[in-house]
Design a protein around this motif. Structure first.
Motif, PDB file in Angstrom:
ATOM      1  N   ALA A 163      -9.237   3.246  -0.092  1.00  0.00           N
ATOM      2  CA  ALA A 163      -8.525   4.501   0.163  1.00  0.00           C
ATOM      3  C   ALA A 163      -8.854   5.574  -0.867  1.00  0.00           C
ATOM      4  O   ALA A 163      -8.934   6.764  -0.532  1.00  0.00           O
ATOM      5  N   LEU A 164      -9.050   5.177  -2.115  1.00  0.00           N
ATOM      6  CA  LEU A 164      -9.221   6.146  -3.201  1.00  0.00           C
ATOM      7  C   LEU A 164     -10.643   6.221  -3.737  1.00  0.00           C
ATOM      8  O   LEU A 164     -10.896   6.907  -4.733  1.00  0.00           O
ATOM      9  N   ALA A 165     -11.582   5.548  -3.093  1.00  0.00           N
ATOM     10  CA  ALA A 165     -12.977   5.597  -3.541  1.00  0.00           C
ATOM     11  C   ALA A 165     -13.574   6.973  -3.253  1.00  0.00           C
ATOM     12  O   ALA A 165     -13.110   7.684  -2.360  1.00  0.00           O
ATOM     13  N   PRO A 166     -14.607   7.386  -3.992  1.00  0.00           N
ATOM     14  CA  PRO A 166     -15.241   8.687  -3.752  1.00  0.00           C
ATOM     15  C   PRO A 166     -15.901   8.748  -2.388  1.00  0.00           C
ATOM     16  O   PRO A 166     -16.111   7.724  -1.731  1.00  0.00           O
ATOM     17  N   ARG A 167     -16.247   9.948  -1.970  1.00  0.00           N
ATOM     18  CA  ARG A 167     -16.726  10.151  -0.603  1.00  0.00           C
ATOM     19  C   ARG A 167     -18.020   9.415  -0.271  1.00  0.00           C
ATOM     20  O   ARG A 167     -18.273   9.075   0.882  1.00  0.00           O
ATOM     21  N   GLU A 168     -18.852   9.129  -1.285  1.00  0.00           N
ATOM     22  CA  GLU A 168     -20.108   8.430  -1.008  1.00  0.00           C
ATOM     23  C   GLU A 168     -19.894   6.965  -0.631  1.00  0.00           C
ATOM     24  O   GLU A 168     -20.839   6.267  -0.267  1.00  0.00           O
ATOM     25  N   GLN A 183      11.512   3.822  -7.255  1.00  0.00           N
ATOM     26  CA  GLN A 183      11.124   5.182  -7.625  1.00  0.00           C
ATOM     27  C   GLN A 183      11.702   6.154  -6.597  1.00  0.00           C
ATOM     28  O   GLN A 183      11.248   6.207  -5.451  1.00  0.00           O
ATOM     29  N   GLU A 184      12.683   6.919  -7.003  1.00  0.00           N
ATOM     30  CA  GLU A 184      13.435   7.757  -6.073  1.00  0.00           C
ATOM     31  C   GLU A 184      12.686   8.990  -5.596  1.00  0.00           C
ATOM     32  O   GLU A 184      12.924   9.472  -4.491  1.00  0.00           O
ATOM     33  N   ASP A 185      11.800   9.536  -6.409  1.00  0.00           N
ATOM     34  CA  ASP A 185      11.199  10.827  -6.088  1.00  0.00           C
ATOM     35  C   ASP A 185       9.965  10.747  -5.195  1.00  0.00           C
ATOM     36  O   ASP A 185       9.226  11.717  -5.056  1.00  0.00           O
ATOM     37  N   VAL A 186       9.715   9.585  -4.562  1.00  0.00           N
ATOM     38  CA  VAL A 186       8.570   9.465  -3.658  1.00  0.00           C
ATOM     39  C   VAL A 186       8.929  10.039  -2.290  1.00  0.00           C
ATOM     40  O   VAL A 186      10.101  10.127  -1.925  1.00  0.00           O
ATOM     41  N   HIS A 187       7.899  10.427  -1.533  1.00  0.00           N
ATOM     42  CA  HIS A 187       8.101  11.012  -0.210  1.00  0.00           C
ATOM     43  C   HIS A 187       7.670  10.002   0.854  1.00  0.00           C
ATOM     44  O   HIS A 187       6.490   9.633   0.928  1.00  0.00           O
ATOM     45  N   LEU A 188       8.627   9.570   1.660  1.00  0.00           N
ATOM     46  CA  LEU A 188       8.372   8.547   2.674  1.00  0.00           C
ATOM     47  C   LEU A 188       8.993   8.952   4.008  1.00  0.00           C
ATOM     48  O   LEU A 188      10.044   9.583   4.052  1.00  0.00           O
ATOM     49  N   LYS A 189       8.325   8.558   5.085  1.00  0.00           N
ATOM     50  CA  LYS A 189       8.826   8.814   6.433  1.00  0.00           C
ATOM     51  C   LYS A 189       8.538   7.593   7.291  1.00  0.00           C
ATOM     52  O   LYS A 189       7.452   7.009   7.226  1.00  0.00           O
ATOM     53  N   ALA A 190       9.490   7.185   8.107  1.00  0.00           N
ATOM     54  CA  ALA A 190       9.314   6.031   8.991  1.00  0.00           C
ATOM     55  C   ALA A 190       9.196   6.484  10.436  1.00  0.00           C
ATOM     56  O   ALA A 190       9.998   7.294  10.907  1.00  0.00           O
ATOM     57  N   LEU A 191       8.183   5.981  11.136  1.00  0.00           N
ATOM     58  CA  LEU A 191       8.013   6.259  12.564  1.00  0.00           C
ATOM     59  C   LEU A 191       7.665   4.963  13.279  1.00  0.00           C
ATOM     60  O   LEU A 191       6.822   4.201  12.815  1.00  0.00           O
ATOM     61  N   GLN A 192       8.311   4.755  14.407  1.00  0.00           N
ATOM     62  CA  GLN A 192       8.072   3.535  15.187  1.00  0.00           C
ATOM     63  C   GLN A 192       6.846   3.669  16.080  1.00  0.00           C
ATOM     64  O   GLN A 192       6.584   4.726  16.654  1.00  0.00           O
ATOM     65  N   VAL A 193       6.119   2.577  16.205  1.00  0.00           N
ATOM     66  CA  VAL A 193       5.027   2.514  17.179  1.00  0.00           C
ATOM     67  C   VAL A 193       4.681   1.049  17.431  1.00  0.00           C
ATOM     68  O   VAL A 193       4.745   0.216  16.528  1.00  0.00           O
ATOM     69  N   ASP A 194       4.344   0.757  18.672  1.00  0.00           N
ATOM     70  CA  ASP A 194       3.881  -0.567  19.060  1.00  0.00           C
ATOM     71  C   ASP A 194       2.411  -0.429  19.423  1.00  0.00           C
ATOM     72  O   ASP A 194       2.067   0.195  20.433  1.00  0.00           O
ATOM     73  N   ALA A 229       0.832  -1.209   0.000  1.00  0.00           N
ATOM     74  CA  ALA A 229       0.000   0.000   0.000  1.00  0.00           C
ATOM     75  C   ALA A 229       0.863   1.253   0.000  1.00  0.00           C
ATOM     76  O   ALA A 229       0.563   2.240  -0.688  1.00  0.00           O
ATOM     77  N   ALA A 230       1.951   1.235   0.780  1.00  0.00           N
ATOM     78  CA  ALA A 230       2.863   2.387   0.834  1.00  0.00           C
ATOM     79  C   ALA A 230       3.484   2.645  -0.543  1.00  0.00           C
ATOM     80  O   ALA A 230       3.602   3.797  -0.984  1.00  0.00           O
ATOM     81  N   LYS A 231       3.860   1.586  -1.202  1.00  0.00           N
ATOM     82  CA  LYS A 231       4.465   1.700  -2.535  1.00  0.00           C
ATOM     83  C   LYS A 231       3.484   2.320  -3.521  1.00  0.00           C
ATOM     84  O   LYS A 231       3.841   3.235  -4.277  1.00  0.00           O
ATOM     85  N   TYR A 232       2.245   1.861  -3.516  1.00  0.00           N
ATOM     86  CA  TYR A 232       1.243   2.361  -4.467  1.00  0.00           C
ATOM     87  C   TYR A 232       0.870   3.809  -4.174  1.00  0.00           C
ATOM     88  O   TYR A 232       0.853   4.654  -5.080  1.00  0.00           O
ATOM     89  N   LEU A 233       0.560   4.108  -2.908  1.00  0.00           N
ATOM     90  CA  LEU A 233       0.070   5.444  -2.567  1.00  0.00           C
ATOM     91  C   LEU A 233       1.151   6.510  -2.660  1.00  0.00           C
ATOM     92  O   LEU A 233       0.855   7.673  -2.933  1.00  0.00           O
ATOM     93  N   SER A 234       2.407   6.140  -2.438  1.00  0.00           N
ATOM     94  CA  SER A 234       3.494   7.109  -2.604  1.00  0.00           C
ATOM     95  C   SER A 234       3.595   7.530  -4.066  1.00  0.00           C
ATOM     96  O   SER A 234       3.902   8.680  -4.383  1.00  0.00           O
ATOM     97  N   ARG A 235       3.316   6.601  -4.971  1.00  0.00           N
ATOM     98  CA  ARG A 235       3.318   6.916  -6.401  1.00  0.00           C
ATOM     99  C   ARG A 235       2.119   7.775  -6.788  1.00  0.00           C
ATOM    100  O   ARG A 235       2.137   8.454  -7.814  1.00  0.00           O
ATOM    101  N   GLU A 236       1.066   7.723  -5.956  1.00  0.00           N
ATOM    102  CA  GLU A 236      -0.123   8.533  -6.211  1.00  0.00           C
ATOM    103  C   GLU A 236       0.040   9.966  -5.715  1.00  0.00           C
ATOM    104  O   GLU A 236      -0.860  10.779  -5.890  1.00  0.00           O
ATOM    105  N   GLY A 237       1.175  10.254  -5.088  1.00  0.00           N
ATOM    106  CA  GLY A 237       1.435  11.611  -4.636  1.00  0.00           C
ATOM    107  C   GLY A 237       1.301  11.848  -3.150  1.00  0.00           C
ATOM    108  O   GLY A 237       1.488  12.967  -2.665  1.00  0.00           O
ATOM    109  N   TYR A 238       1.003  10.793  -2.390  1.00  0.00           N
ATOM    110  CA  TYR A 238       0.911  10.931  -0.940  1.00  0.00           C
ATOM    111  C   TYR A 238       2.299  10.979  -0.316  1.00  0.00           C
ATOM    112  O   TYR A 238       3.236  10.332  -0.800  1.00  0.00           O
TER     113      TYR A 238
END
Length: 373
Positions: free
Chosen positions: A317-322, A101-112, A69-78
């Motif tokens: 995640a990408l479905a319309p609001r309805e 894909q180098e130009d994607v924006h990603l951040k890692a944060l730890q949580v349990d 999901a991270a791979k796909y959505l980062s390519r979508e501009g998230y």
């Protein structure tokens, strides 16, 4: 010997028979709906035009469906925030995505997600990161994907069953902690809860505080052994009940829910069922047994790779609001009904009240610990 003992246990047969039948039922139901009814499906929509870069948080993002999901959505501009327990695995996942894909924006944060203290620390780290990077203090998409299948009974620092806390209570707590940031979004925000077809195996449940915390889960089994299959089903049904209850509270109970501004103030909720996917969730099951299960599912044509199984999550995640309040299954934007028990509004209200009380007790315990230290 360990594999044989596991294979002939009641819980193992429950997984083999009930889970497989539930999955087949879901696909058959989807097939018959497509033939005899107009199947309801939702197209994926591109991002709304906005001056702020959309933030997406994905729990359980170190492998499998979360990483896909991270791979796909980062390519979508998230700008995707990958969340997991292991900093090493998070870094490895980010590196693998950026190699493609180098130009994607990603951040890692730890949580349990089995620790309230860890979730509070995560929220503080997230807020500080948004401040340091001059990003808008809001979240546009939260995907509660983290989940475990624990084959032994383990309790967390708060005294709750680890599987129930990770799969449900953690998602409930994290969603409530991040709700102000989701409401702060200038575009419609969404929450996707990743559930499972296994919830259909539950015919009746108790959702009082003692049962929810897992203190009496052993009583579910006549043998006195940890009922891991039923506990997993229980946690996934709770996640569905929570999804529908939050949808009712934020939309159906608000007489002005049709006004567009409401969709910005209140996040939309969807449930996603990826079906049977070959991920690391079976890591606690003896290797020979898990391999046998994957082989059988593959021969039936219902075992997917994470890259294919993630479709229902991306659809939600990408479905319309309805599409708020819908249960996505089978990919191609398709939705279906979950089990009748999952739509029990009174049960959902009771679960909500019990969950809020557990959260309140955990917060009081942390406050007392802080004062004592």
């Amino acid at each position: 010997m360990e594999a044989l003992q596991f294979l002939f246990s009641v819980e193992s047969w429950r997984m083999a028979v009930f889970w497989t039948l539930s999955l087949i039922f879901s696909y058959l139901h989807l097939l018959f709906r497509g033939i005899f009814q107009k199947s309801q499906s939702y197209p994926r929509r591109s991002l709304h035009p906005s001056s702020e870069q959309p933030i997406c948080i994905i729990t359980g993002a170190t492998s499998g469906l979360g990483a896909a999901a991270a791979k796909y959505l980062s390519r979508e501009g998230y700008y995707v925030v990958l969340v997991g327990r292991s900093s090493h695995l998070l870094s490895k996942t980010i590196q693998e995505i950026k190699q493609q894909q180098e130009d994607v924006h990603l951040k890692a944060l730890q949580v349990d997600l089995s620790s309230f203290q860890s979730m509070l620390s995560f929220k503080s780290s997230l807020e500080q990161w948004l401040l340091d990077t001059n990003l808008h203090p809001s979240v546009q998409l939260l995907i509660n994907n983290a989940g475990i299948l624990a084959t032994s009974c383990r309790f967390t620092a708060e005294g709750y069953d680890q599987m129930v806390e990770t799969n449900y209570i953690g998602a409930f707590a994290l969603t409530n902690l991040l709700l102000p940031m989701l409401k702060n979004s200038s575009t419609p925000s969404r929450i996707v809860n990743v559930t499972s077809f296994t919830h259909r195996c539950v015919s009746q449940i108790e959702v009082d505080e003692e049962t929810l915390s897992g203190k009496y889960l052993k009583c579910f089994s006549k043998s006195g052994r940890y009922p891991f299959a039923r506990t997993y089903e229980y946690s996934k049904l709770c996640l569905l009940l929570f999804s529908y209850e939050l949808h009712r509270q934020l939309f159906l109970m608000d007489p002005s829910h049709h006004i567009s501004v409401i969709y910005c103030r209140y996040p939309q909720f969807r449930a996603a069922d990826p079906g049977a996917v070959k991920t690391a969730i079976m890591r606690e099951v003896p290797r020979h047994v898990s391999q046998l299960a994957f082989t059988v599912l593959k021969s039936l044509g219902i075992l997917q790779s994470p890259e294919n199984g993630v479709d229902s999550i991306i659809d939600a995640a990408l479905a319309p609001r309805e599409a708020s309040g819908q249960y996505f299954f089978g990919g191609k934007g398709r939705t279906m009904k979950s089990s009748p028990l999952s739509y029990d509004a009174k049960l959902a209200e009771k679960l909500w009240a019990s969950s809020c009380e557990l959260l309140r007790e955990a917060q009081l315990t942390m406050q007392e610990s802080t004062k004592a230290s």
